[in-house]
Write an enzyme that holds these catalytic residues in place. Sequence first.
Site, PDB file in Angstrom:
ATOM      1  N   CYS A   2      81.900   8.763  38.000  1.00  0.00           N
ATOM      2  CA  CYS A   2      82.613   8.385  36.798  1.00  0.00           C
ATOM      3  C   CYS A   2      83.540   7.222  37.144  1.00  0.00           C
ATOM      4  CB  CYS A   2      83.441   9.505  36.197  1.00  0.00           C
ATOM      5  SG  CYS A   2      82.489  10.955  35.765  1.00  0.00           S
ATOM      6  N   ARG A  27      79.228   3.726  39.049  1.00  0.00           N
ATOM      7  CA  ARG A  27      79.815   5.033  39.348  1.00  0.00           C
ATOM      8  C   ARG A  27      79.283   6.130  38.433  1.00  0.00           C
ATOM      9  NH1 ARG A  27      84.605   4.448  42.474  1.00  0.00           N
ATOM     10  NH2 ARG A  27      85.077   6.581  41.969  1.00  0.00           N
ATOM     11  N   TRP A  73      79.382  10.226  34.688  1.00  0.00           N
ATOM     12  CA  TRP A  73      78.276  10.873  35.401  1.00  0.00           C
ATOM     13  C   TRP A  73      78.478  12.356  35.161  1.00  0.00           C
ATOM     14  CZ3 TRP A  73      77.561  14.431  39.364  1.00  0.00           C
ATOM     15  CH2 TRP A  73      76.273  14.475  39.924  1.00  0.00           C
ATOM     16  N   ASN A  99      88.087  11.864  36.027  1.00  0.00           N
ATOM     17  CA  ASN A  99      87.055  11.834  37.064  1.00  0.00           C
ATOM     18  C   ASN A  99      87.380  12.967  38.022  1.00  0.00           C
ATOM     19  OD1 ASN A  99      85.254  11.226  39.097  1.00  0.00           O
ATOM     20  ND2 ASN A  99      86.385   9.427  39.831  1.00  0.00           N
ATOM     21  N   GLY A 100      86.411  13.860  38.267  1.00  0.00           N
ATOM     22  CA  GLY A 100      86.656  14.995  39.152  1.00  0.00           C
ATOM     23  C   GLY A 100      86.080  16.258  38.539  1.00  0.00           C
ATOM     24  N   GLU A 489      64.910   8.093  55.634  1.00  0.00           N
ATOM     25  CA  GLU A 489      65.531   7.083  54.780  1.00  0.00           C
ATOM     26  C   GLU A 489      64.478   6.447  53.861  1.00  0.00           C
ATOM     27  OE1 GLU A 489      68.206   6.182  53.722  1.00  0.00           O
ATOM     28  OE2 GLU A 489      68.134   4.072  53.192  1.00  0.00           O
ATOM     29  N   LYS A 493      64.630   6.633  49.809  1.00  0.00           N
ATOM     30  CA  LYS A 493      64.620   5.417  48.991  1.00  0.00           C
ATOM     31  C   LYS A 493      63.534   5.494  47.923  1.00  0.00           C
ATOM     32  CE  LYS A 493      67.501   4.028  49.865  1.00  0.00           C
ATOM     33  NZ  LYS A 493      68.775   3.971  50.557  1.00  0.00           N
ATOM     34  N   GLU A 496      64.483   8.038  45.191  1.00  0.00           N
ATOM     35  CA  GLU A 496      65.580   7.706  44.272  1.00  0.00           C
ATOM     36  C   GLU A 496      65.277   6.501  43.389  1.00  0.00           C
ATOM     37  OE1 GLU A 496      68.723   5.576  47.393  1.00  0.00           O
ATOM     38  OE2 GLU A 496      69.502   6.714  45.737  1.00  0.00           O
ATOM     39  N   HIS A 512      53.535  22.056  62.119  1.00  0.00           N
ATOM     40  CA  HIS A 512      54.090  23.400  61.935  1.00  0.00           C
ATOM     41  C   HIS A 512      54.224  23.772  60.465  1.00  0.00           C
ATOM     42  CE1 HIS A 512      54.793  23.840  66.213  1.00  0.00           C
ATOM     43  NE2 HIS A 512      55.318  22.616  66.216  1.00  0.00           N
ATOM     44  N   LYS A 610      76.590   5.562  42.239  1.00  0.00           N
ATOM     45  CA  LYS A 610      76.797   4.914  43.539  1.00  0.00           C
ATOM     46  C   LYS A 610      77.821   5.660  44.397  1.00  0.00           C
ATOM     47  CE  LYS A 610      76.243   1.479  46.444  1.00  0.00           C
ATOM     48  NZ  LYS A 610      75.020   1.533  47.266  1.00  0.00           N
TER      49      LYS A 610
HETATM   50  C1  AGP Z   1      71.562   5.941  49.101  1.00  0.00           C
HETATM   51  O1  AGP Z   1      70.524   5.154  48.659  1.00  0.00           O
HETATM   52  C2  AGP Z   1      72.083   6.910  48.155  1.00  0.00           C
HETATM   53  N1  AGP Z   1      72.362   6.349  46.883  1.00  0.00           N
HETATM   54  C3  AGP Z   1      73.070   7.935  48.677  1.00  0.00           C
HETATM   55  O2  AGP Z   1      72.322   8.797  49.478  1.00  0.00           O
HETATM   56  C4  AGP Z   1      74.322   7.463  49.469  1.00  0.00           C
HETATM   57  O3  AGP Z   1      73.931   6.912  50.682  1.00  0.00           O
HETATM   58  C5  AGP Z   1      75.264   8.674  49.677  1.00  0.00           C
HETATM   59  O4  AGP Z   1      75.684   9.149  48.439  1.00  0.00           O
HETATM   60  C6  AGP Z   1      76.453   8.355  50.549  1.00  0.00           C
HETATM   61  O5  AGP Z   1      77.251   7.360  49.977  1.00  0.00           O
HETATM   62  P1  AGP Z   1      78.400   6.661  50.806  1.00  0.00           P
HETATM   63  O6  AGP Z   1      77.743   5.870  51.892  1.00  0.00           O
HETATM   64  O7  AGP Z   1      79.099   5.789  49.812  1.00  0.00           O
HETATM   65  O8  AGP Z   1      79.282   7.729  51.372  1.00  0.00           O
END
Ligand code: AGP
Length: 615
Positions: A2, A27, A73, A99-100, A489, A493, A496, A512, A610
């Site tokens: 947010c 955000r 969010w 926010n929270g 990773e 990617k 997401e 396994h 983000k």
């Molecule tokens: C990465 O592509 C993601 N959007 C997410 O996993 C991100 O890396 C994670 O939320 C951690 O964020 P930060 O690096 O701002 O702590």
Amino acid sequence: MCGIVATVGSSQATRILLDGLHRLEYRGYDSAGLAVIGPDGLQLHRKVGRVQELAGDVPEDLPGSIGIAHTRWATHGEVTEDNAHPHLDSSGRIAVVHNGIIENMAPLKARLEAEGVVFRSQTDSEVLVHLIGRIYRDPESPACGDPLAAMRSALRLVRGTWGIAVLFADHPGAIFTARNGSPLVVGLGDGQSYLASDPQALVPYTRRVVFLEDGDVARIDADGVQTTRMDGGAVDSAIETLDDTWGEGDRGDYPHLMLKEIHEQPEALERCLSGRIVPEGGTAKLGGLDLDARELGRISRIGLIGCGTAYYACQVGAELIEKLARVPAKAEIASEFRHRNPVIDPDALFFAVSQSGETADTMGAIREIQLKGGRVMGVVNVVGSSIARACGHGVYIHSGPEMAVASTKAFSNMVAALAVFTLMLARQRTLSAHEGRRYVEQLRAVPDLVRRYLANPGPIDTLVEWVTDPRTRMVLFLGRGGSAPVAAEGALKLMEVAYVPCIAYPAGEMKHGPIALLERDAPVIVIAPRDELRDKTLSNLQECKARGARVAIIHSDGDAIARHADLSIPVPETNPLFSPLLTVLPLQLLAYRTGLALGRDIDRPRNLAKSVTVE
Ligand code: AGP
């Protein structure tokens, strides 16, 4: 999560609020809303969807020079207009953006409902505005008519996290705010003041800022901010100046932020290494850590903590540290670490790794370490962020603003910063100057290798065709050692950005269980740079081929392993320890191009944000 923006002064508020929301949209982008106090009192506008939708709903000339705004969010309650912020109290004269998370929402809401309050939303945030409103209007309460006192009394009843901005129609010259666990920064202009969740919203207007701390309750008017604590005591807040790393973060000539940020990696890596490498000594220096040789020599173990992409960078970092510096190192997921009552060795060193510097789980882990007397340092991109400030010492990774939700250049710079630290530590422990110089040279060459790969990335589009083939039900990513986190990773990617189901496994572990998922032509992406594990990985990929899977191999340029691939994607060769900085690149491009092919919202993927500032 947010985004909050607020302003008070002589300028028209809505222009500043909408601009700020656009800048904070990363955000959260489920819904947006704003409230201003104009000649007709408190005006409220809210819309489901992007800030763009809200902008279309707000008259351009809406009068009012004080207002609060929010981009959401969703945590409690679906994405509806009723659940969008701001929320009003029953009188309609107090508005709150939050926010929270309010953890004891249920009992508080039940109590308020029993007292006759009618809730209009399903959000936890609405509890806050009703609590504040009832105390503010209660003639029996000593806080009656006093905004700050009413907020303090209300917040004492609440458990959870908050960053709030409150408008009182009775007080049209001031914004009232409080922080606990959700970041807020006040911007000081000339006869105009601002409040935002992060400085990104403030940079076009001012660089003079005051970061609020947990437990602060403040009044902001056109002339500045008066900060107090929850007990009413005054705070002498330090005014700081935002440096140039707080930039615009626009798309430039690129169609998407993600693609721009992928291509910024060579320069970002150069920035991260610049001034930190000592070539003649075969070592590195990181002044921000403030660790002398004796302290470096005494470190018993290293813990690296992060979430998502940052966690995978931690895993690469742990591999580097253990291999090169021979110090036990372990990566941990922040949300798990903090809740498992970890044993904190006083001689251990922890790193909290985060792009945004605001991730709530990582902040929680820091608190846990500090509470137990441990030592934790930040590996952070955003200068002045909550994590950077909570740690006090650390390393800035200097990626420059990363605005796409999918993290790319921050991953690389986290790995690079941890590689620099590893060199510094290794030279204090096991590594000779001669060996150190070799590693230093190889690390310094990486930005150019990245540049070279990005200029000619190979057959990524063929891989996109495999992934988007209607027969594909999931994509399997495999790697060993330092390539296992790269595989993870790559999977993160692709999930997401393109919403493609993926599984990542250390290659040797596949037999396994996950091997049962393999079907004819199922895409398997194997990360196999030329390292000591390459031949073992080769056996695992043969096992996939034997079951009819199609195998793409990301490998060191010129390596004969390419012969075993249905699709070969070479990357320039570097020292195997630094190979994640190269092997991750095709995976970033794969996610981007698959997202594009499937018509996804690349920079704002669904359900994500983000900065993840809730647990
Ligand atoms: C990465 O592509 C993601 N959007 C997410 O996993 C991100 O890396 C994670 O939320 C951690 O964020 P930060 O690096 O701002 O702590």
